[in-house]
Scaffold this motif. Structure first.
Motif, PDB file in Angstrom:
ATOM      1  N   GLY A 145      -3.782  -9.091 -54.466  1.00  0.00           N
ATOM      2  CA  GLY A 145      -4.082  -8.103 -53.442  1.00  0.00           C
ATOM      3  C   GLY A 145      -5.566  -8.107 -53.117  1.00  0.00           C
ATOM      4  O   GLY A 145      -6.338  -8.936 -53.605  1.00  0.00           O
ATOM      5  N   TYR A 146      -5.960  -7.177 -52.292  1.00  0.00           N
ATOM      6  CA  TYR A 146      -7.385  -6.996 -51.995  1.00  0.00           C
ATOM      7  C   TYR A 146      -7.615  -5.557 -51.577  1.00  0.00           C
ATOM      8  O   TYR A 146      -6.661  -4.804 -51.317  1.00  0.00           O
ATOM      9  CB  TYR A 146      -7.863  -7.961 -50.904  1.00  0.00           C
ATOM     10  N   SER A 147      -8.888  -5.162 -51.549  1.00  0.00           N
ATOM     11  CA  SER A 147      -9.266  -3.831 -51.094  1.00  0.00           C
ATOM     12  C   SER A 147     -10.173  -3.940 -49.885  1.00  0.00           C
ATOM     13  O   SER A 147     -10.858  -4.957 -49.692  1.00  0.00           O
ATOM     14  CB  SER A 147      -9.985  -3.054 -52.209  1.00  0.00           C
ATOM     15  N   ARG A 198      -1.771  -8.693 -49.521  1.00  0.00           N
ATOM     16  CA  ARG A 198      -1.405  -7.294 -49.698  1.00  0.00           C
ATOM     17  C   ARG A 198      -2.658  -6.430 -49.815  1.00  0.00           C
ATOM     18  O   ARG A 198      -3.531  -6.685 -50.640  1.00  0.00           O
ATOM     19  CB  ARG A 198      -0.560  -7.140 -50.967  1.00  0.00           C
ATOM     20  N   LEU A 199      -2.754  -5.397 -48.978  1.00  0.00           N
ATOM     21  CA  LEU A 199      -3.880  -4.468 -49.023  1.00  0.00           C
ATOM     22  C   LEU A 199      -3.552  -3.347 -49.999  1.00  0.00           C
ATOM     23  O   LEU A 199      -2.637  -2.560 -49.778  1.00  0.00           O
ATOM     24  CB  LEU A 199      -4.159  -3.909 -47.621  1.00  0.00           C
ATOM     25  N   ASP A 200      -4.317  -3.278 -51.102  1.00  0.00           N
ATOM     26  CA  ASP A 200      -4.021  -2.324 -52.172  1.00  0.00           C
ATOM     27  C   ASP A 200      -4.715  -0.975 -51.992  1.00  0.00           C
ATOM     28  O   ASP A 200      -4.125   0.079 -52.237  1.00  0.00           O
ATOM     29  CB  ASP A 200      -4.435  -2.903 -53.528  1.00  0.00           C
ATOM     30  N   THR A 201      -5.991  -0.992 -51.630  1.00  0.00           N
ATOM     31  CA  THR A 201      -6.739   0.256 -51.482  1.00  0.00           C
ATOM     32  C   THR A 201      -7.678   0.162 -50.280  1.00  0.00           C
ATOM     33  O   THR A 201      -8.159  -0.924 -49.938  1.00  0.00           O
ATOM     34  CB  THR A 201      -7.577   0.611 -52.733  1.00  0.00           C
ATOM     35  N   VAL A 202      -7.943   1.305 -49.678  1.00  0.00           N
ATOM     36  CA  VAL A 202      -8.924   1.417 -48.586  1.00  0.00           C
ATOM     37  C   VAL A 202      -9.878   2.539 -48.941  1.00  0.00           C
ATOM     38  O   VAL A 202      -9.453   3.626 -49.374  1.00  0.00           O
ATOM     39  CB  VAL A 202      -8.246   1.716 -47.229  1.00  0.00           C
ATOM     40  N   TYR A 203     -11.166   2.281 -48.763  1.00  0.00           N
ATOM     41  CA  TYR A 203     -12.183   3.271 -49.127  1.00  0.00           C
ATOM     42  C   TYR A 203     -13.189   3.391 -47.988  1.00  0.00           C
ATOM     43  O   TYR A 203     -13.865   2.424 -47.638  1.00  0.00           O
ATOM     44  CB  TYR A 203     -12.888   2.837 -50.411  1.00  0.00           C
ATOM     45  N   PHE A 204     -13.280   4.594 -47.399  1.00  0.00           N
ATOM     46  CA  PHE A 204     -14.305   4.884 -46.397  1.00  0.00           C
ATOM     47  C   PHE A 204     -15.495   5.513 -47.107  1.00  0.00           C
ATOM     48  O   PHE A 204     -15.390   6.613 -47.658  1.00  0.00           O
ATOM     49  CB  PHE A 204     -13.774   5.873 -45.352  1.00  0.00           C
ATOM     50  N   GLY A 205     -16.640   4.814 -47.099  1.00  0.00           N
ATOM     51  CA  GLY A 205     -17.837   5.335 -47.750  1.00  0.00           C
ATOM     52  C   GLY A 205     -19.006   5.345 -46.782  1.00  0.00           C
ATOM     53  O   GLY A 205     -18.863   5.101 -45.590  1.00  0.00           O
ATOM     54  N   THR A 222      -6.526   5.378 -36.658  1.00  0.00           N
ATOM     55  CA  THR A 222      -5.441   4.812 -35.860  1.00  0.00           C
ATOM     56  C   THR A 222      -5.581   3.293 -35.761  1.00  0.00           C
ATOM     57  O   THR A 222      -4.599   2.546 -35.896  1.00  0.00           O
ATOM     58  CB  THR A 222      -5.435   5.434 -34.439  1.00  0.00           C
ATOM     59  N   GLU A 223      -6.820   2.826 -35.562  1.00  0.00           N
ATOM     60  CA  GLU A 223      -7.059   1.387 -35.493  1.00  0.00           C
ATOM     61  C   GLU A 223      -6.817   0.712 -36.844  1.00  0.00           C
ATOM     62  O   GLU A 223      -6.320  -0.409 -36.908  1.00  0.00           O
ATOM     63  CB  GLU A 223      -8.485   1.110 -35.013  1.00  0.00           C
ATOM     64  N   LEU A 224      -7.183   1.400 -37.914  1.00  0.00           N
ATOM     65  CA  LEU A 224      -6.887   0.862 -39.251  1.00  0.00           C
ATOM     66  C   LEU A 224      -5.390   0.636 -39.403  1.00  0.00           C
ATOM     67  O   LEU A 224      -4.951  -0.428 -39.861  1.00  0.00           O
ATOM     68  CB  LEU A 224      -7.390   1.840 -40.320  1.00  0.00           C
ATOM     69  N   GLU A 225      -4.593   1.620 -39.013  1.00  0.00           N
ATOM     70  CA  GLU A 225      -3.132   1.518 -39.127  1.00  0.00           C
ATOM     71  C   GLU A 225      -2.571   0.437 -38.205  1.00  0.00           C
ATOM     72  O   GLU A 225      -1.589  -0.232 -38.548  1.00  0.00           O
ATOM     73  CB  GLU A 225      -2.509   2.876 -38.781  1.00  0.00           C
ATOM     74  N   ARG A 226      -3.199   0.249 -37.046  1.00  0.00           N
ATOM     75  CA  ARG A 226      -2.714  -0.755 -36.098  1.00  0.00           C
ATOM     76  C   ARG A 226      -3.046  -2.168 -36.546  1.00  0.00           C
ATOM     77  O   ARG A 226      -2.242  -3.096 -36.400  1.00  0.00           O
ATOM     78  CB  ARG A 226      -3.330  -0.489 -34.715  1.00  0.00           C
ATOM     79  N   GLN A 227      -4.239  -2.336 -37.119  1.00  0.00           N
ATOM     80  CA  GLN A 227      -4.705  -3.676 -37.449  1.00  0.00           C
ATOM     81  C   GLN A 227      -4.217  -4.161 -38.815  1.00  0.00           C
ATOM     82  O   GLN A 227      -4.064  -5.371 -39.024  1.00  0.00           O
ATOM     83  CB  GLN A 227      -6.236  -3.728 -37.407  1.00  0.00           C
ATOM     84  N   PHE A 228      -4.001  -3.252 -39.756  1.00  0.00           N
ATOM     85  CA  PHE A 228      -3.674  -3.641 -41.130  1.00  0.00           C
ATOM     86  C   PHE A 228      -2.285  -3.142 -41.507  1.00  0.00           C
ATOM     87  O   PHE A 228      -1.858  -2.066 -41.081  1.00  0.00           O
ATOM     88  CB  PHE A 228      -4.705  -3.067 -42.111  1.00  0.00           C
ATOM     89  N   ASP A 229      -1.616  -3.907 -42.361  1.00  0.00           N
ATOM     90  CA  ASP A 229      -0.337  -3.485 -42.932  1.00  0.00           C
ATOM     91  C   ASP A 229      -0.632  -2.588 -44.136  1.00  0.00           C
ATOM     92  O   ASP A 229      -1.094  -3.070 -45.179  1.00  0.00           O
ATOM     93  CB  ASP A 229       0.469  -4.713 -43.356  1.00  0.00           C
ATOM     94  N   LEU A 230      -0.389  -1.306 -43.983  1.00  0.00           N
ATOM     95  CA  LEU A 230      -0.677  -0.345 -45.049  1.00  0.00           C
ATOM     96  C   LEU A 230       0.568   0.016 -45.852  1.00  0.00           C
ATOM     97  O   LEU A 230       0.533   0.947 -46.653  1.00  0.00           O
ATOM     98  CB  LEU A 230      -1.279   0.936 -44.446  1.00  0.00           C
TER      99      LEU A 230
END
Length: 460
Positions: A145-147, A198-205, A222-230
């Motif tokens: 996976g990746y973050s 596979r995207l495991d974690t997302v962190y907004f800092g 919204t763009e995060l959800e559109r561009q990435f498979d969450l």
């Protein structure tokens, strides 16, 4: 002033970090012959012994150098440091690696106390953190996976001690929209480059992501959800660190986009200190922001605090912790104040009394345990007076997976935004390649294509 007279500059940085740990309020610089003309009676010249380059690895040579210098300084000053001669950011990584190799508790503690000259208490802390990390990571296939880290470099104001890539919203308001457009372009490239992973974690800092308006947060998520498979994403964190950046509308936007963890960071609950360090909000706003998050349905809240802030002692620290106990967050990150070179505090360090003590961090740890929290991640910074550490505590099941992954450097973390750093982990030998983004926000906006191309070269 302390002058370092050293015959091999390969070891100079190690010497600076260790000497500053023993002399936290003293300037340290390289010795040069002309310094003899300006030296005063109070100045000190330290000439560390440099090891022979006799076939040992680079790591072994640096450890030998630090051990020798530490032993010499410790004897001269009749003083020990809690982390011995360890100068690295991730002491728990030593324990984690040994656990992976099958070492038992006694072997790991001996590695810290006998080899690295770490105190028994800190050795036990590193081991406990590593054991917690390992128990969590064993349940996930992190290698495949990746973050994703998304940097929002805007803040309401810049704190006295801060050296992060952050810009005052008042001064950079006109750059927010161009920045978001460049950020979305970089996100789009990453989503395409990582397709199939596979995207495991997302962190907004940041900065402070909630400095953005509710509409901008909604657009970005919204763009995060559109561009990435969450669909397999296990954790989505947004730092809402500054209470003066939080509104109920913004919190509802976060909840609507399935953000499951936020930070509301008081740093202190003493109003006089908040005013001194440049946090333009009240203690009451901290409490109000916490209540609003609960009202919005967000039930995993971290709070950051700092031991050793200017003009704060045990009394002020105790008050902060008692007030945090009343709020009862799910996790608490306890920082020992670090004096960063580019911070205003460093330029004004003779103006204030500051610095954490072992008594402070130990008291904070005991208060975290009173809140049913245990340590789950740990890191150190070079310029912490007293050679101390930062520790994340959490209630069981509320540990931040992203924090563990970034501390142990076990899988790829792709970072977008100004001043961010991506880490590409080579699983076969655990080497880490870094991809640094430009820090200056104007440069980030105008050179975004170049930044993306730099990622292309290393992510192929």
């Amino acid at each position: 002033m302390i002058y370092i007279k050293i015959s091999d500059m390969d070891f100079y940085d190690d010497a600076v970090v260790l000497i500053k740990s023993f002399y936290p309020r003293t300037e340290v610089m390289q010795y040069q012959e002309q310094a003899e003309q300006t030296r005063t009676a109070q100045d000190i010249v330290i000439e560390p012994e440099v090891p022979e380059k006799d076939g040992r690895s680079k790591k072994e040579l640096h450890e030998a150098f630090k051990c020798t210098l530490y032993t010499k300084l410790s004897a001269q000053l009749n003083k020990t440091l809690p982390w011995g001669y360890l100068t690295g950011v991730r002491p728990s990584k030593i324990a984690y690696t040994l656990l992976e190799k099958g070492a038992d508790r006694e072997q790991i503690l001996e590695e810290f106390t006998k080899k690295h000259l770490v105190s028994e208490k800190k050795a036990q802390l590193a081991l406990q953190v590593a054991q917690t990390e390992k128990s969590i990571l064993e349940k996930m296939d992190y290698k495949n996976g990746y973050s994703l880290y998304i940097g929002i470099p805007f803040c309401p104001t810049t704190c006295l001690y801060c050296s992060f890539t952050s810009y005052s919203l008042a001064a950079y308001q006109s750059k927010v929209q161009p920045y978001l457009e460049a950020l979305l372009k970089e996100m789009k490239y990453v989503s395409e480059a990582m397709r199939g992973r596979r995207l495991d974690t997302v962190y907004f800092g940041g900065g402070t992501p909630t400095t953005l308006s509710a509409g901008q947060l909604d657009m970005l998520l919204t763009e995060l959800e559109r561009q990435f498979d969450l669909s397999a994403c296990r954790e989505l964190t947004v730092e809402a660190g500054r209470p003066d950046s939080i509104t109920y509308e913004k919190l509802c936007v976060l909840k609507a986009h399935h953000v499951d963890r936020i930070s509301i960071n008081p740093q202190t609950m003493n109003q006089q200190t908040l005013d001194l360090i440049g946090r333009r909000h009240t203690v009451e706003q901290i409490e109000e922001a916490f209540a609003l998050a609960g009202k919005a349905g967000i039930d995993n809240i971290n709070m950051d605090m700092i031991c050793g802030l200017p003009e704060e002692g045990m009394e002020e620290l105790s008050y902060t912790l008692e007030e945090i106990k009343k709020l009862d967050p799910e996790s608490l990150t306890v920082h020992a104040l670090a004096v960063k070179r580019s911070s205003r505090l460093n330029r004004m360090k003779d103006t204030y009394h500051f610095g954490a003590s072992e008594e402070m961090v130990s008291y904070a740890a005991s208060c975290a345990r009173d809140m049913n929290m245990e340590p789950y991640y740990l890191y150190r910074q070079k310029n912490i007076p007293g050679n101390l550490e930062n520790v994340g505590f959490s209630k069981k099941g509320k540990e931040c997976l992203y924090n563990i992954l970034i501390m142990e450097e076990l899988h790829d973390i792709i970072a977008v935004g100004a001043g961010t750093s991506s880490k590409i982990v080579h699983q076969e030998d655990h080497q880490v390649d870094r991809i640094e983004n430009l820090k200056d926000i104007k440069q980030y906006i105008t050179r975004i294509d170049e930044i993306i191309h730099r990622k292309e070269l290393k992510m192929i």
